[in-house]
Motif scaffolding. Structure first.
Motif, PDB file in Angstrom:
ATOM      1  N   ALA A  28       0.823  -1.211   0.000  1.00 61.13           N
ATOM      2  CA  ALA A  28       0.000   0.000   0.000  1.00 61.13           C
ATOM      3  C   ALA A  28       0.859   1.263   0.000  1.00 61.13           C
ATOM      4  CB  ALA A  28      -0.922  -0.004   1.214  1.00 61.13           C
ATOM      5  N   THR A  29       2.009   1.206   0.648  1.00 61.46           N
ATOM      6  CA  THR A  29       2.909   2.359   0.696  1.00 61.46           C
ATOM      7  C   THR A  29       3.644   2.487  -0.630  1.00 61.46           C
ATOM      8  OG1 THR A  29       3.221   2.088   3.080  1.00 61.46           O
ATOM      9  CG2 THR A  29       4.861   3.404   1.895  1.00 61.46           C
ATOM     10  N   ILE A  30       3.529   3.632  -1.279  1.00 65.51           N
ATOM     11  CA  ILE A  30       4.183   3.841  -2.565  1.00 65.51           C
ATOM     12  C   ILE A  30       5.679   4.042  -2.341  1.00 65.51           C
ATOM     13  CG2 ILE A  30       4.297   5.257  -4.635  1.00 65.51           C
ATOM     14  CD1 ILE A  30       1.709   3.643  -4.314  1.00 65.51           C
ATOM     15  N   ILE A  31       6.475   3.193  -2.963  1.00 61.61           N
ATOM     16  CA  ILE A  31       7.920   3.269  -2.831  1.00 61.61           C
ATOM     17  C   ILE A  31       8.462   4.287  -3.827  1.00 61.61           C
ATOM     18  CG2 ILE A  31      10.074   1.944  -2.928  1.00 61.61           C
ATOM     19  CD1 ILE A  31       8.043   1.125  -0.704  1.00 61.61           C
ATOM     20  N   PRO A  32       9.342   5.189  -3.387  1.00 66.28           N
ATOM     21  CA  PRO A  32       9.868   6.198  -4.314  1.00 66.28           C
ATOM     22  C   PRO A  32      10.568   5.565  -5.517  1.00 66.28           C
ATOM     23  CG  PRO A  32      10.396   6.768  -2.041  1.00 66.28           C
ATOM     24  CD  PRO A  32       9.824   5.382  -2.008  1.00 66.28           C
ATOM     25  N   THR A  33      10.444   6.213  -6.653  1.00 65.94           N
ATOM     26  CA  THR A  33      11.036   5.706  -7.891  1.00 65.94           C
ATOM     27  C   THR A  33      12.531   5.475  -7.741  1.00 65.94           C
ATOM     28  OG1 THR A  33       9.352   6.850  -9.194  1.00 65.94           O
ATOM     29  CG2 THR A  33      11.394   6.238 -10.336  1.00 65.94           C
ATOM     30  N   ALA A  34      13.229   6.404  -7.121  1.00 63.98           N
ATOM     31  CA  ALA A  34      14.682   6.277  -6.960  1.00 63.98           C
ATOM     32  C   ALA A  34      15.046   5.035  -6.149  1.00 63.98           C
ATOM     33  CB  ALA A  34      15.247   7.528  -6.291  1.00 63.98           C
ATOM     34  N   GLU A  35      14.216   4.679  -5.177  1.00 63.21           N
ATOM     35  CA  GLU A  35      14.481   3.487  -4.365  1.00 63.21           C
ATOM     36  C   GLU A  35      14.273   2.225  -5.199  1.00 63.21           C
ATOM     37  OE1 GLU A  35      15.811   3.342  -1.552  1.00 63.21           O
ATOM     38  OE2 GLU A  35      15.434   5.232  -0.507  1.00 63.21           O
ATOM     39  N   LYS A  36      13.265   2.213  -6.050  1.00 60.78           N
ATOM     40  CA  LYS A  36      13.053   1.055  -6.925  1.00 60.78           C
ATOM     41  C   LYS A  36      14.248   0.864  -7.863  1.00 60.78           C
ATOM     42  CE  LYS A  36       8.011   1.658  -6.974  1.00 60.78           C
ATOM     43  NZ  LYS A  36       6.864   2.099  -7.791  1.00 60.78           N
ATOM     44  N   GLN A 278      25.489 -10.992  -1.371  1.00 57.35           N
ATOM     45  CA  GLN A 278      24.892  -9.800  -1.978  1.00 57.35           C
ATOM     46  C   GLN A 278      23.377  -9.945  -2.117  1.00 57.35           C
ATOM     47  OE1 GLN A 278      28.180  -9.551  -5.210  1.00 57.35           O
ATOM     48  NE2 GLN A 278      27.328  -7.504  -5.074  1.00 57.35           N
ATOM     49  N   SER A 279      22.925 -11.161  -2.366  1.00 58.23           N
ATOM     50  CA  SER A 279      21.487 -11.397  -2.435  1.00 58.23           C
ATOM     51  C   SER A 279      20.830 -11.153  -1.082  1.00 58.23           C
ATOM     52  CB  SER A 279      21.229 -12.832  -2.904  1.00 58.23           C
ATOM     53  OG  SER A 279      19.852 -13.065  -3.099  1.00 58.23           O
ATOM     54  N   ILE A 280      21.487 -11.579  -0.017  1.00 55.39           N
ATOM     55  CA  ILE A 280      20.995 -11.311   1.338  1.00 55.39           C
ATOM     56  C   ILE A 280      20.948  -9.813   1.596  1.00 55.39           C
ATOM     57  CG2 ILE A 280      21.592 -11.516   3.787  1.00 55.39           C
ATOM     58  CD1 ILE A 280      22.670 -14.347   3.115  1.00 55.39           C
ATOM     59  N   ALA A 281      21.971  -9.097   1.142  1.00 52.38           N
ATOM     60  CA  ALA A 281      22.002  -7.643   1.333  1.00 52.38           C
ATOM     61  C   ALA A 281      20.826  -6.968   0.622  1.00 52.38           C
ATOM     62  CB  ALA A 281      23.326  -7.082   0.833  1.00 52.38           C
ATOM     63  N   VAL A 282      20.453  -7.462  -0.559  1.00 55.63           N
ATOM     64  CA  VAL A 282      19.296  -6.910  -1.270  1.00 55.63           C
ATOM     65  C   VAL A 282      18.021  -7.134  -0.458  1.00 55.63           C
ATOM     66  CG1 VAL A 282      17.843  -7.109  -3.322  1.00 55.63           C
ATOM     67  CG2 VAL A 282      20.332  -7.142  -3.556  1.00 55.63           C
ATOM     68  N   ALA A 288      14.369  -3.035   5.046  1.00 53.97           N
ATOM     69  CA  ALA A 288      14.533  -1.713   5.655  1.00 53.97           C
ATOM     70  C   ALA A 288      13.658  -0.679   4.948  1.00 53.97           C
ATOM     71  CB  ALA A 288      15.998  -1.304   5.593  1.00 53.97           C
ATOM     72  N   LEU A 289      13.552  -0.790   3.646  1.00 53.62           N
ATOM     73  CA  LEU A 289      12.742   0.147   2.873  1.00 53.62           C
ATOM     74  C   LEU A 289      11.273   0.060   3.265  1.00 53.62           C
ATOM     75  CD1 LEU A 289      12.616   2.162   0.483  1.00 53.62           C
ATOM     76  CD2 LEU A 289      12.328   0.187  -1.019  1.00 53.62           C
ATOM     77  N   LEU A 290      10.789  -1.163   3.504  1.00 58.40           N
ATOM     78  CA  LEU A 290       9.386  -1.359   3.852  1.00 58.40           C
ATOM     79  C   LEU A 290       9.114  -1.176   5.339  1.00 58.40           C
ATOM     80  CD1 LEU A 290       8.659  -4.410   1.542  1.00 58.40           C
ATOM     81  CD2 LEU A 290       7.897  -2.059   1.205  1.00 58.40           C
ATOM     82  N   GLY A 291      10.160  -1.254   6.156  1.00 59.07           N
ATOM     83  CA  GLY A 291       9.999  -1.023   7.584  1.00 59.07           C
ATOM     84  C   GLY A 291       9.277  -2.121   8.328  1.00 59.07           C
ATOM     85  N   ARG A 292       9.379  -3.352   7.821  1.00 61.28           N
ATOM     86  CA  ARG A 292       8.768  -4.487   8.513  1.00 61.28           C
ATOM     87  C   ARG A 292       9.555  -5.751   8.206  1.00 61.28           C
ATOM     88  NH1 ARG A 292       5.799  -7.416   4.842  1.00 61.28           N
ATOM     89  NH2 ARG A 292       5.137  -6.332   2.931  1.00 61.28           N
ATOM     90  N   THR A 293       9.329  -6.773   9.023  1.00 65.83           N
ATOM     91  CA  THR A 293      10.049  -8.027   8.863  1.00 65.83           C
ATOM     92  C   THR A 293       9.506  -8.810   7.675  1.00 65.83           C
ATOM     93  OG1 THR A 293      10.452  -8.142  11.241  1.00 65.83           O
ATOM     94  CG2 THR A 293      10.684 -10.196   9.992  1.00 65.83           C
ATOM     95  N   LEU A 294      10.405  -9.251   6.820  1.00 64.38           N
ATOM     96  CA  LEU A 294      10.032 -10.075   5.669  1.00 64.38           C
ATOM     97  C   LEU A 294      10.261 -11.545   6.011  1.00 64.38           C
ATOM     98  CD1 LEU A 294      11.426  -7.947   2.697  1.00 64.38           C
ATOM     99  CD2 LEU A 294       9.100  -8.043   3.627  1.00 64.38           C
ATOM    100  N   PRO A 295       9.625 -12.467   5.283  1.00 66.87           N
ATOM    101  CA  PRO A 295       9.647 -13.879   5.684  1.00 66.87           C
ATOM    102  C   PRO A 295      10.906 -14.657   5.322  1.00 66.87           C
ATOM    103  CG  PRO A 295       8.248 -13.583   3.761  1.00 66.87           C
ATOM    104  CD  PRO A 295       8.634 -12.218   4.219  1.00 66.87           C
ATOM    105  N   GLY A 296      11.876 -14.040   4.656  1.00 70.81           N
ATOM    106  CA  GLY A 296      13.082 -14.762   4.276  1.00 70.81           C
ATOM    107  C   GLY A 296      13.786 -15.373   5.475  1.00 70.81           C
ATOM    108  N   GLN A 297      14.340 -16.567   5.292  1.00 73.25           N
ATOM    109  CA  GLN A 297      15.029 -17.261   6.384  1.00 73.25           C
ATOM    110  C   GLN A 297      16.539 -17.172   6.270  1.00 73.25           C
ATOM    111  OE1 GLN A 297      12.575 -20.941   5.760  1.00 73.25           O
ATOM    112  NE2 GLN A 297      12.347 -20.822   7.971  1.00 73.25           N
TER     113      GLN A 297
END
Length: 318
Positions: A28-36, A278-282, A288-297
């Motif tokens: 729902a939160t629009i991510i800035p173009t530069a961040e994409k 590097q994939s983990i860093a992405v 961090a951009l979304l500000g919530r925990t993602l399900p990756g293990q």
């Protein structure tokens, strides 16, 4: 690739990153173009070469994709980069050909109800529109690929017809499409129906190559990867951190995680060309951009042989 003691790599597996398209479309939160743009650049830095960047869809329907042109124009393309976008209709194709995108993905659902919810038209209407869309993309120098949503089950209708998917595949083949993505839109795929579907499609469509677009809704996404590999699939969609879901499908949750997929393939003796760290860093950047925990293990645990100091944890007493 780590030394696992296994035989030499079985071969190359292509990972197509869909985090900025299928991953962000439900946010729902629009991510800035530069961040994409920065996210895609970081994905390419990790070794990913195929990225489904965005969708040329109505901004009213999916506001997150309203900046498709700007994102594609801002990415630092390389000679071996393949940037794709979802192009569901002729209007989308007209927009796509003005950008540096390499190819457009046509989309249709395996069920009538989902096609109407997702594309606001019948399956027959979608099929009838494809030739004009494909022709416009090719006139603009773009590759044409095909995709089938809810290919392993529909949240509205239940089981989908293999014959119906074959019909769609034949329509794609008639347009000269040789790469078709099978979308597990709401995670209804399981090893048995993955194997059955792939075998049926290979028998009916011998010239078609298949990409698996798997979600981890019911926790068997990577099990479905292993079955797909057994059945000859060598290309998989994934999303950083396991982000994603369809806004027009009940119960949709995230894609299989890119970094979890890289880890599985690396440790199983396959080659991906993607650097796991590097994939983990992405994935962490996405989180961090979304500000919530993602399900990756794997983004939590790290590579299998990442060691820790013994004094990092307490010693059992008693």
């Amino acid at each position: 690739m780590p030394d696992t003691g296994f035989p030499p790599p079985h071969g190359f597996v292509e990972i197509c990153e869909a985090g900025t398209r299928d991953g962000l479309q439900i946010e729902a939160t629009i991510i800035p173009t530069a961040e994409k743009i920065a996210l895609v650049d970081a994905m390419l830095d990790s070794g990913i070469r195929h990225v489904e960047v965005t969708s040329f869809v109505s901004p009213r329907a999916v506001p997150q994709m309203a900046d498709a042109e700007e994102v594609l124009r801002g990415i630092r393309k390389r000679p071996d980069t393949n940037l794709m976008a979802l192009v569901p209709n002729l209007r989308g194709a007209e927009r796509a050909v003005t950008t540096p995108v390499d190819g457009g993905v046509l989309l249709i659902s395996a069920s009538e109800t989902h096609n109407r919810k997702n594309l606001n038209r019948s399956i027959d209407e979608s099929l009838a529109a494809f030739p004009a869309v494909a022709a416009r993309l090719r006139d603009g120098g773009k590759e044409v690929l095909g995709a089938v949503a809810v290919a392993f089950g529909c949240p509205f209708e239940g089981e989908v017809s293999l014959d119906g998917i074959i019909r769609i595949g034949r329509a794609y083949a008639a347009l000269g499409v040789t790469q078709m993505t099978l979308g597990d839109t709401t995670g209804m795929a399981a090893p048995n129906n993955v194997r059955r579907t792939l075998r049926g499609l290979r028998a009916a469509l011998p010239g078609m190559q298949f990409t698996m677009h798997l979600h981890n809704t019911r926790g068997v996404g990577l099990a479905n990867v292993l079955v797909s590999l057994d059945e000859g699939v060598r290309r998989f969609d994934a999303a950083a951190g396991g982000l994603g879901g369809c806004p027009f499908a009940a119960g949709a949750t995230g894609n299989i995680c890119t970094e979890d997929l890289v880890y599985l393939l690396d440790e199983s003796g396959w080659t991906t060309g993607v650097d796991l760290d590097q994939s983990i860093a992405v994935a962490k950047r996405m989180e961090a951009l979304l500000g919530r925990t993602l399900p990756g293990q794997v983004m939590r645990a790290g590579p299998r042989l990442r060691l820790h100091a013994a004094n990092a944890v307490p010693t059992a007493a008693g």
